[in-house]
Design a protein around this motif. Structure first.
Motif, mmCIF file in Angstrom:
data_model
loop_
_atom_site.group_PDB
_atom_site.id
_atom_site.type_symbol
_atom_site.label_atom_id
_atom_site.label_comp_id
_atom_site.label_asym_id
_atom_site.label_seq_id
_atom_site.Cartn_x
_atom_site.Cartn_y
_atom_site.Cartn_z
ATOM 1 N N PRO A 1 0.887 -1.097 -0.044
ATOM 2 C CA PRO A 1 -0.047 0.026 0.194
ATOM 3 C C PRO A 1 0.882 1.327 -0.087
ATOM 4 O O PRO A 1 2.028 1.375 0.579
ATOM 5 N N ILE A 2 0.166 2.407 -0.453
ATOM 6 C CA ILE A 2 0.865 3.663 -0.604
ATOM 7 C C ILE A 2 0.770 4.301 0.698
ATOM 8 O O ILE A 2 1.751 5.601 1.022
ATOM 9 N N GLU A 3 -0.126 3.882 1.492
ATOM 10 C CA GLU A 3 -0.421 4.441 2.834
ATOM 11 C C GLU A 3 0.730 4.485 3.708
ATOM 12 O O GLU A 3 1.676 3.442 3.813
ATOM 13 N N PRO A 4 0.676 5.352 4.817
ATOM 14 C CA PRO A 4 1.688 5.346 5.775
ATOM 15 C C PRO A 4 1.608 3.951 6.919
ATOM 16 O O PRO A 4 0.202 3.467 6.700
ATOM 17 N N GLY A 5 2.206 3.409 7.469
ATOM 18 C CA GLY A 5 2.087 2.132 8.216
ATOM 19 C C GLY A 5 3.459 1.736 8.885
ATOM 20 O O GLY A 5 4.475 2.621 8.874
ATOM 21 N N SER B 1 6.089 6.695 5.863
ATOM 22 C CA SER B 1 5.105 7.686 5.525
ATOM 23 C C SER B 1 4.375 7.005 4.407
ATOM 24 O O SER B 1 3.224 7.396 4.011
ATOM 25 N N SER B 2 5.237 6.323 3.517
ATOM 26 C CA SER B 2 4.477 5.494 2.428
ATOM 27 C C SER B 2 5.167 4.196 2.414
ATOM 28 O O SER B 2 6.539 3.988 2.259
ATOM 29 N N ARG C 1 4.853 1.331 0.288
ATOM 30 C CA ARG C 1 5.381 1.260 -0.938
ATOM 31 C C ARG C 1 6.892 1.870 -1.092
ATOM 32 O O ARG C 1 7.717 1.168 -1.678
ATOM 33 N N VAL D 1 -1.747 -0.473 8.124
ATOM 34 C CA VAL D 1 -1.785 0.861 7.815
ATOM 35 C C VAL D 1 -2.161 1.688 8.748
ATOM 36 O O VAL D 1 -2.869 0.906 9.566
ATOM 37 N N CYS D 2 -1.568 2.814 8.874
ATOM 38 C CA CYS D 2 -1.999 4.009 9.783
ATOM 39 C C CYS D 2 -2.654 4.911 9.230
ATOM 40 O O CYS D 2 -2.329 5.231 8.032
ATOM 41 N N SER D 3 -3.222 5.905 10.058
ATOM 42 C CA SER D 3 -3.830 6.955 9.383
ATOM 43 C C SER D 3 -2.714 8.105 8.985
ATOM 44 O O SER D 3 -3.232 8.957 8.249
ATOM 45 N N SER D 4 -1.672 8.033 9.734
ATOM 46 C CA SER D 4 -0.796 9.010 9.442
ATOM 47 C C SER D 4 0.505 8.507 9.655
ATOM 48 O O SER D 4 0.817 7.622 10.275
#
Length: 145
Positions: A32-36, A53-54, A56, A120-123
Motif C-alpha cells: 500500500p501507498i499509505e503510511p504504516g 510515511s509510504s 510502498r 496501515v496507519c492513518s498518518s
C-alpha cells in the motif's frame, strides 16, 4: 525474546497476526501507498520493525533497492553487517562506503528470503508512534538503539 511470548502487548499481537507475504514474491502493487508499520521475519522470528510515511516507497525503493549504497536503509546496513561483517558505521556514516555488487546481491537475496507484514496507519505520525511503542516493548535483532 521470542515473538510467540504471550506477554507481548495487544498491539504486538495484532501486528503478528497480520498475514505475511514472502518478500521474494512481493509485487510493487501489493504494497500500500499509505503510511504504516512493517515487520520483517526470517525463519519465523521477527528480525526488524519499521515505520514509513509510504509503505510502498519505503519497502520497494529503499529496502529492496538494487544499489550498492546502503545509506538510505538501516535494515540493509544491518543485514550487511550480519552477512559481511562490515560495520554499519562504515556503510551509513558521512563518508559511506558502498558495498560491491556481489555484496548488495547477497543482501537482497537474504531480504528476499524473509516474509513481511504491515499495518496501515492513518498518518505518518501515527505510524512512527506505533513503531516507537513496539520497539520500546521488543527490539528485534536488526533494529539498533
Amino acid at each position: 525474546m521470542s515473538t510467540s511470548t504471550a506477554a507481548l502487548s495487544a498491539e504486538w499481537q495484532v501486528l503478528l497476526a497480520v498475514p505475511t507475504v514472502t518478500v521474494g514474491s512481493l509485487a510493487r502493487a501489493d504494497v500500500p501507498i499509505e503510511p504504516g508499520v512493517y515487520l520483517w521475519r526470517r525463519d519465523g522470528e521477527v528480525r526488524y520493525i519499521g515505520a514509513a510515511s509510504s509503505l510502498r516507497r519505503r519497502v520497494w525503493a529503499k529496502l529492496l533497492g538494487r544499489g550498492v549504497s546502503l545509506g538510505a536503509s538501516s535494515l540493509r546496513r544491518n543485514v550487511c553487517e550480519l552477512l559481511h561483517g562490515i560495520p554499519t558505521t562504515v556503510t551509513g556514516g558521512k563518508s559511506r562506503q558502498k558495498v560491491t555488487p556481489a555484496q548488495a546481491a547477497a543482501i537482497r537475496d537474504w531480504l528476499n528470503g524473509c516474509t513481511i507484514a504491515w499495518t496501515v496507519c492513518s498518518s505518518a505520525a501515527d505510524a512512527a508512534a506505533l513503531e516507537g511503542r513496539l520497539l520500546d516493548e521488543y527490539r528485534p535483532p536488526l533494529n539498533r538503539k
